[in-house]
Design an enzyme around this catalytic site. Structure first.
Site, PDB file in Angstrom:
ATOM      1  N   GLU A 241      77.629  77.484  58.683  1.00 29.16           N
ATOM      2  CA  GLU A 241      78.642  77.553  59.743  1.00 29.16           C
ATOM      3  C   GLU A 241      79.911  78.152  59.163  1.00 29.16           C
ATOM      4  OE1 GLU A 241      79.297  73.952  62.000  1.00 29.16           O
ATOM      5  OE2 GLU A 241      81.447  74.411  62.263  1.00 29.16           O
ATOM      6  N   GLU A 246      89.885  76.740  63.927  1.00 26.63           N
ATOM      7  CA  GLU A 246      89.868  75.501  64.700  1.00 26.63           C
ATOM      8  C   GLU A 246      91.293  74.964  64.740  1.00 26.63           C
ATOM      9  OE1 GLU A 246      86.047  72.893  64.149  1.00 26.63           O
ATOM     10  OE2 GLU A 246      86.632  73.672  62.185  1.00 26.63           O
TER      11      GLU A 246
END
Length: 361
Positions: A241, A246
């Site tokens: 990932e 974020e």
């Protein structure tokens, strides 16, 4: 013998005399072609009898001068307005002719409610080619995207509170808007959208730029990220990932801090490594920013507005996940293990505005 030696010396001295430099004349016929794409201005200048050009962009309080022998220069203006551009054709540094022009920059996001200012990345980089992009100029998502629907398993593995629907992702006025709402749907109290290129488009290595303005507030969790193509067979985290961006909304520095992280399987155990970037003031909702990674066989670099803030060495054998293809995901989650739940300070709806996604290789 002496006369011959004198003649040879004389010839040698004559052959060492420098060439006479002819006085230079002024250049002539200076012309420019300006191409404006949103905030990016491309200048192509030409002139007769010139050795080089200097092209100066007057951008608010900044003055940016590019010296070029080809007559080509590019600058990105981040705010709407009228700007001066000065082009000079030189024979010598102080021997030139010049042309002064004004260019109108209009950075508009229509009626979406998105910010009208912020950083804009260039359309090209040295040693990279633009291989795919979505500028969101249509009236809906292109066929390169698909949706995740529902609540996933255990709130998408994070105890998230939203139900993902198609309706919460809207394309209009050149902007993709993903909206998180406080509304009841099925058994969930919140709705949002999560879109992805899984099974349609994926990439191995390159530079990825995403220009976005982010939502904010306690319990709000926007993300721009990637998963390995083999997630359906290898599972997570063995698929790898890459979190390009974020944000964990909330008080203090949360609304002005973004995180870049990777997750992988280290001999069967979950491993992760991340870094963060915090604005000196304001929040990431105030303006557009460009969130980027530069990724190759040995490393991944994270950047905000083309300034690097984090890097990881991915060359170890146990990080082989990052030498495979990955697809892109865009979403706004509500609640979850990391941000916690919304509270009385959280306002809805919350929106992530995406101007473009670009992949260079």
């Amino acid at each position: 013998m002496k006369m011959m030696l004198f003649l040879i010396l004389s010839l040698g001295l004559m052959s060492c005399e420098p060439d006479v430099v002819k006085p230079a004349g002024k250049p002539s016929n200076l012309q420019t072609q300006l191409t404006v794409t949103n905030g990016e201005v491309h200048v192509q200048a030409s002139a007769d009898s010139t050795n080089f050009f200097t092209i100066t962009f007057f951008d608010a309080n900044d003055t940016i001068t590019v010296e070029t022998t080809t007559g080509e220069a590019v600058h990105v203006f981040n705010t709407s307005g009228t700007y001066k551009i000065r082009t000079r054709a030189h024979v010598l540094q102080n021997d030139f002719i010049e042309l002064n022009e004004e260019v109108l920059i209009e950075i508009s996001t229509g009626s979406t409610g998105a910010p009208t200012s912020g950083y804009i990345s260039p359309l090209s980089y040295p040693n990279y080619t633009l291989v795919w992009s979505d500028e969101f100029n249509g009236s809906g998502l292109s066929s390169d995207w698909t949706y995740d629907i529902g609540t996933g398993s255990w709130g998408w593995g994070n105890n998230e509170l939203q139900y993902y629907k198609q309706d919460n992702a809207v394309v209009a006025d050149g902007i993709l808007t993903i909206t998180a709402k406080n509304e009841t749907f099925n058994t969930s109290n919140y709705t949002s959208s999560r879109i992805k290129t899984q099974g349609i488009k994926s990439w191995k290595y390159g530079r990825i730029d995403v220009r976005a303005a982010l939502p904010y507030g306690q319990g709000i969790w926007p993300a721009i990220w990637m998963l390995g193509d083999n997630i359906t067979t290898a599972g997570w985290p063995a698929c790898g990932e890459i979190d390009i961006m974020e944000l964990i909304g909330g008080a203090g520095a949360n609304d002005r801090t973004v995180h870049g992280t990777v997750h992988w399987s280290n001999n069967g155990s979950h491993a992760q490594y991340g870094g963060s970037k915090t604005l000196s003031s304001g929040k990431f909702a105030d303006n557009f920013h460009v969130f980027s990674i530069e990724w190759d066989a040995n490393s991944i670099h994270w950047l905000v507005d083309n300034v690097q803030y984090h890097v990881i060495d991915t060359s170890p054998a146990e990080m082989s996940e990052f030498r495979e293809k990955f697809f892109i995901i865009l979403n706004v989650a509500v609640g979850g293990n990391w941000p916690g739940s919304p509270d009385a300070t959280t306002t809805f709806p919350q929106k992530m505005f995406v101007d473009y996604v670009r992949v260079f290789q």
